[in-house]
Design a protein around this motif. Sequence first.
Motif, PDB file in Angstrom:
ATOM      1  N   GLY A 100       0.809  -1.212   0.000  1.00 25.71           N
ATOM      2  CA  GLY A 100       0.000   0.000   0.000  1.00 25.71           C
ATOM      3  C   GLY A 100       0.840   1.258   0.000  1.00 25.71           C
ATOM      4  N   GLU A 101       1.901   1.283   0.809  1.00 23.97           N
ATOM      5  CA  GLU A 101       2.777   2.448   0.865  1.00 23.97           C
ATOM      6  C   GLU A 101       3.483   2.658  -0.460  1.00 23.97           C
ATOM      7  OE1 GLU A 101       3.866   2.064   5.625  1.00 23.97           O
ATOM      8  OE2 GLU A 101       5.198   1.233   4.099  1.00 23.97           O
ATOM      9  N   PHE A 102       3.953   1.563  -1.064  1.00 21.54           N
ATOM     10  CA  PHE A 102       4.652   1.702  -2.341  1.00 21.54           C
ATOM     11  C   PHE A 102       3.705   2.205  -3.422  1.00 21.54           C
ATOM     12  CE2 PHE A 102       6.835   0.708  -6.198  1.00 21.54           C
ATOM     13  CZ  PHE A 102       8.174   0.897  -5.888  1.00 21.54           C
ATOM     14  N   ALA A 103       2.481   1.667  -3.459  1.00 17.31           N
ATOM     15  CA  ALA A 103       1.509   2.103  -4.463  1.00 17.31           C
ATOM     16  C   ALA A 103       1.151   3.572  -4.265  1.00 17.31           C
ATOM     17  CB  ALA A 103       0.255   1.238  -4.391  1.00 17.31           C
ATOM     18  N   LEU A 104       1.055   4.004  -3.007  1.00 20.23           N
ATOM     19  CA  LEU A 104       0.751   5.407  -2.713  1.00 20.23           C
ATOM     20  C   LEU A 104       1.880   6.309  -3.203  1.00 20.23           C
ATOM     21  CD1 LEU A 104      -0.842   7.675  -1.338  1.00 20.23           C
ATOM     22  CD2 LEU A 104       0.194   6.998   0.831  1.00 20.23           C
ATOM     23  N   LEU A 105       3.125   5.949  -2.904  1.00 23.49           N
ATOM     24  CA  LEU A 105       4.264   6.748  -3.353  1.00 23.49           C
ATOM     25  C   LEU A 105       4.335   6.803  -4.876  1.00 23.49           C
ATOM     26  CD1 LEU A 105       6.865   8.325  -2.874  1.00 23.49           C
ATOM     27  CD2 LEU A 105       8.072   6.135  -2.636  1.00 23.49           C
ATOM     28  N   ALA A 106       4.146   5.657  -5.524  1.00 25.52           N
ATOM     29  CA  ALA A 106       4.209   5.629  -6.991  1.00 25.52           C
ATOM     30  C   ALA A 106       3.095   6.474  -7.606  1.00 25.52           C
ATOM     31  CB  ALA A 106       4.114   4.183  -7.489  1.00 25.52           C
ATOM     32  N   THR A 107       1.900   6.402  -7.032  1.00 19.61           N
ATOM     33  CA  THR A 107       0.770   7.192  -7.541  1.00 19.61           C
ATOM     34  C   THR A 107       1.069   8.683  -7.460  1.00 19.61           C
ATOM     35  OG1 THR A 107      -0.854   5.498  -6.955  1.00 19.61           O
ATOM     36  CG2 THR A 107      -1.674   7.742  -7.187  1.00 19.61           C
ATOM     37  N   LEU A 108       1.611   9.131  -6.338  1.00 22.02           N
ATOM     38  CA  LEU A 108       1.920  10.554  -6.164  1.00 22.02           C
ATOM     39  C   LEU A 108       3.092  10.979  -7.044  1.00 22.02           C
ATOM     40  CD1 LEU A 108       1.532  10.721  -2.287  1.00 22.02           C
ATOM     41  CD2 LEU A 108       0.078  11.905  -3.950  1.00 22.02           C
ATOM     42  N   ALA A 109       4.136  10.167  -7.083  1.00 24.06           N
ATOM     43  CA  ALA A 109       5.327  10.532  -7.853  1.00 24.06           C
ATOM     44  C   ALA A 109       5.044  10.577  -9.350  1.00 24.06           C
ATOM     45  CB  ALA A 109       6.458   9.550  -7.559  1.00 24.06           C
ATOM     46  N   GLN A 110       4.195   9.669  -9.828  1.00 23.89           N
ATOM     47  CA  GLN A 110       3.904   9.605 -11.261  1.00 23.89           C
ATOM     48  C   GLN A 110       2.898  10.659 -11.709  1.00 23.89           C
ATOM     49  OE1 GLN A 110       2.813   5.416 -11.392  1.00 23.89           O
ATOM     50  NE2 GLN A 110       4.747   4.902 -12.368  1.00 23.89           N
ATOM     51  N   ALA A 111       2.356  11.412 -10.738  1.00 19.44           N
ATOM     52  CA  ALA A 111       1.377  12.445 -11.097  1.00 19.44           C
ATOM     53  C   ALA A 111       2.032  13.684 -11.690  1.00 19.44           C
ATOM     54  CB  ALA A 111       0.550  12.834  -9.876  1.00 19.44           C
ATOM     55  N   LEU A 166       8.439  15.544   1.343  1.00 21.07           N
ATOM     56  CA  LEU A 166       8.281  15.272  -0.085  1.00 21.07           C
ATOM     57  C   LEU A 166       6.819  15.299  -0.507  1.00 21.07           C
ATOM     58  CD1 LEU A 166      10.860  12.357  -0.508  1.00 21.07           C
ATOM     59  CD2 LEU A 166      11.167  14.778  -1.038  1.00 21.07           C
ATOM     60  N   ILE A 167       5.908  15.050   0.429  1.00 18.88           N
ATOM     61  CA  ILE A 167       4.475  15.055   0.125  1.00 18.88           C
ATOM     62  C   ILE A 167       3.846  16.281   0.763  1.00 18.88           C
ATOM     63  CG2 ILE A 167       2.303  13.787   0.289  1.00 18.88           C
ATOM     64  CD1 ILE A 167       3.966  11.229   0.593  1.00 18.88           C
ATOM     65  N   GLU A 168       3.274  17.125  -0.056  1.00 21.34           N
ATOM     66  CA  GLU A 168       2.694  18.391   0.394  1.00 21.34           C
ATOM     67  C   GLU A 168       1.179  18.262   0.537  1.00 21.34           C
ATOM     68  OE1 GLU A 168       2.123  22.949  -1.379  1.00 21.34           O
ATOM     69  OE2 GLU A 168       3.216  21.422  -2.525  1.00 21.34           O
ATOM     70  N   THR A 169       0.637  18.772   1.637  1.00 19.51           N
ATOM     71  CA  THR A 169      -0.805  18.823   1.830  1.00 19.51           C
ATOM     72  C   THR A 169      -1.350  20.110   1.208  1.00 19.51           C
ATOM     73  OG1 THR A 169      -0.689  17.602   3.912  1.00 19.51           O
ATOM     74  CG2 THR A 169      -2.679  18.889   3.518  1.00 19.51           C
ATOM     75  N   VAL A 170      -2.320  19.983   0.335  1.00 15.50           N
ATOM     76  CA  VAL A 170      -2.990  21.142  -0.255  1.00 15.50           C
ATOM     77  C   VAL A 170      -4.358  21.207   0.405  1.00 15.50           C
ATOM     78  CG1 VAL A 170      -3.767  22.260  -2.376  1.00 15.50           C
ATOM     79  CG2 VAL A 170      -1.735  20.784  -2.408  1.00 15.50           C
ATOM     80  N   ARG A 171      -4.512  22.109   1.337  1.00 14.89           N
ATOM     81  CA  ARG A 171      -5.703  22.153   2.175  1.00 14.89           C
ATOM     82  C   ARG A 171      -6.993  22.245   1.353  1.00 14.89           C
ATOM     83  NH1 ARG A 171      -4.603  22.353   7.371  1.00 14.89           N
ATOM     84  NH2 ARG A 171      -2.557  23.109   8.092  1.00 14.89           N
ATOM     85  N   GLY A 172      -7.942  21.394   1.725  1.00 10.07           N
ATOM     86  CA  GLY A 172      -9.234  21.405   1.063  1.00 10.07           C
ATOM     87  C   GLY A 172      -9.245  20.705  -0.280  1.00 10.07           C
ATOM     88  N   VAL A 173      -8.076  20.232  -0.734  1.00  7.94           N
ATOM     89  CA  VAL A 173      -8.008  19.585  -2.058  1.00  7.94           C
ATOM     90  C   VAL A 173      -7.456  18.160  -1.945  1.00  7.94           C
ATOM     91  CG1 VAL A 173      -7.164  19.755  -4.424  1.00  7.94           C
ATOM     92  CG2 VAL A 173      -7.645  21.840  -3.120  1.00  7.94           C
ATOM     93  N   GLY A 174      -6.212  18.053  -1.503  1.00  8.40           N
ATOM     94  CA  GLY A 174      -5.605  16.730  -1.441  1.00  8.40           C
ATOM     95  C   GLY A 174      -4.119  16.802  -1.186  1.00  8.40           C
ATOM     96  N   TYR A 175      -3.343  16.061  -1.986  1.00  9.19           N
ATOM     97  CA  TYR A 175      -1.905  15.975  -1.776  1.00  9.19           C
ATOM     98  C   TYR A 175      -1.166  16.139  -3.096  1.00  9.19           C
ATOM     99  CZ  TYR A 175      -3.171  14.065   2.795  1.00  9.19           C
ATOM    100  OH  TYR A 175      -3.702  13.885   4.047  1.00  9.19           O
ATOM    101  N   ARG A 176       0.088  16.606  -2.976  1.00 13.55           N
ATOM    102  CA  ARG A 176       0.943  16.757  -4.151  1.00 13.55           C
ATOM    103  C   ARG A 176       2.350  16.320  -3.793  1.00 13.55           C
ATOM    104  NH1 ARG A 176       0.725  22.469  -6.639  1.00 13.55           N
ATOM    105  NH2 ARG A 176       1.441  23.056  -4.556  1.00 13.55           N
ATOM    106  N   PHE A 177       2.985  15.615  -4.731  1.00  9.94           N
ATOM    107  CA  PHE A 177       4.357  15.226  -4.546  1.00  9.94           C
ATOM    108  C   PHE A 177       5.231  16.421  -4.881  1.00  9.94           C
ATOM    109  CE2 PHE A 177       8.208  12.653  -5.546  1.00  9.94           C
ATOM    110  CZ  PHE A 177       8.283  11.960  -4.349  1.00  9.94           C
ATOM    111  N   ARG A 178       6.005  16.910  -3.911  1.00  9.76           N
ATOM    112  CA  ARG A 178       6.677  18.195  -4.055  1.00  9.76           C
ATOM    113  C   ARG A 178       7.791  18.222  -5.086  1.00  9.76           C
ATOM    114  NH1 ARG A 178      11.121  20.110  -2.289  1.00  9.76           N
ATOM    115  NH2 ARG A 178      11.516  18.326  -0.929  1.00  9.76           N
ATOM    116  N   PRO A 179       8.795  17.284  -5.029  1.00 11.33           N
ATOM    117  CA  PRO A 179       9.889  17.396  -6.001  1.00 11.33           C
ATOM    118  C   PRO A 179       9.464  16.940  -7.380  1.00 11.33           C
ATOM    119  CG  PRO A 179      10.182  15.447  -4.667  1.00 11.33           C
ATOM    120  CD  PRO A 179       8.978  16.164  -4.107  1.00 11.33           C
TER     121      PRO A 179
END
Length: 231
Positions: free
Chosen positions: A158-169, A214-227
């Motif tokens: 689950g953690e790996f899939a979450l990281l890959a989903t964010l990084a590939q965005a 590395l993972i940024e919280t965007v309030r009211g929206v969701g998350y973004r992978f920072r680098p």
Amino acid sequence: MKPKAEILVVDDDAGLRAALSDYLSEAGYAVRAADGGRAMDAALSARAADLVILDVMMPGEDGLAICRRLEGRAPVLMLSAMGETTDRIVGLEVGAADYLPKPFEPRELLARVRAVLRRPEPTREAGGRPMRFDGWILEVEARRLTDPDGRAVELSFGEFALLATLAQAGGRILNRDQILEGVHGPLTENYDRAVDLGVSRLRRKLARQGQAPLIETVRGVGYRFRPAARS
């Protein structure tokens, strides 16, 4: 001819084991069965599986404990008569690829099996090249994460899939629905708390002194992978 995907059904109920084995075999999968953790270990030692379908409520070692120690060996689809949201979150939190409450329609089980087994496909389309960010190396196809010091970082499925989903965005903001679909497939019900807990746990594993999260919280929206991850 493409080889059949190998599925291992682990359940102490002999009738359900037989029914699931017959149904999935008719759907074209190579199916084996085990009545608990010890028999599962023997089956996996003899031959790896592409997916483990695992019951939660079993005598002796329960499914949650088995799922924790299966981390990295095979994706797990958990089955449980416990249908509460918190129980499902726990199942996903211990590393299950998906969670299906009993009773369930066989067609829904088959759809979820297909969804879990399809998940590696996008990484092959991307050529399997490592993604690099702030000294980290993410190898999606190999399911490997290396920190800036060259050390491997242990992540659950689950953690790996979450990281890959964010990084590939590609730096896009993803809401929780999009993250859940990327991590657990389009059939997953919306558990916002599961996403938040997963991000929190992943942040702890990615934390380095002096480095912004590395993972940024965007309030009211969701998350973004920072680098900006690059291949």
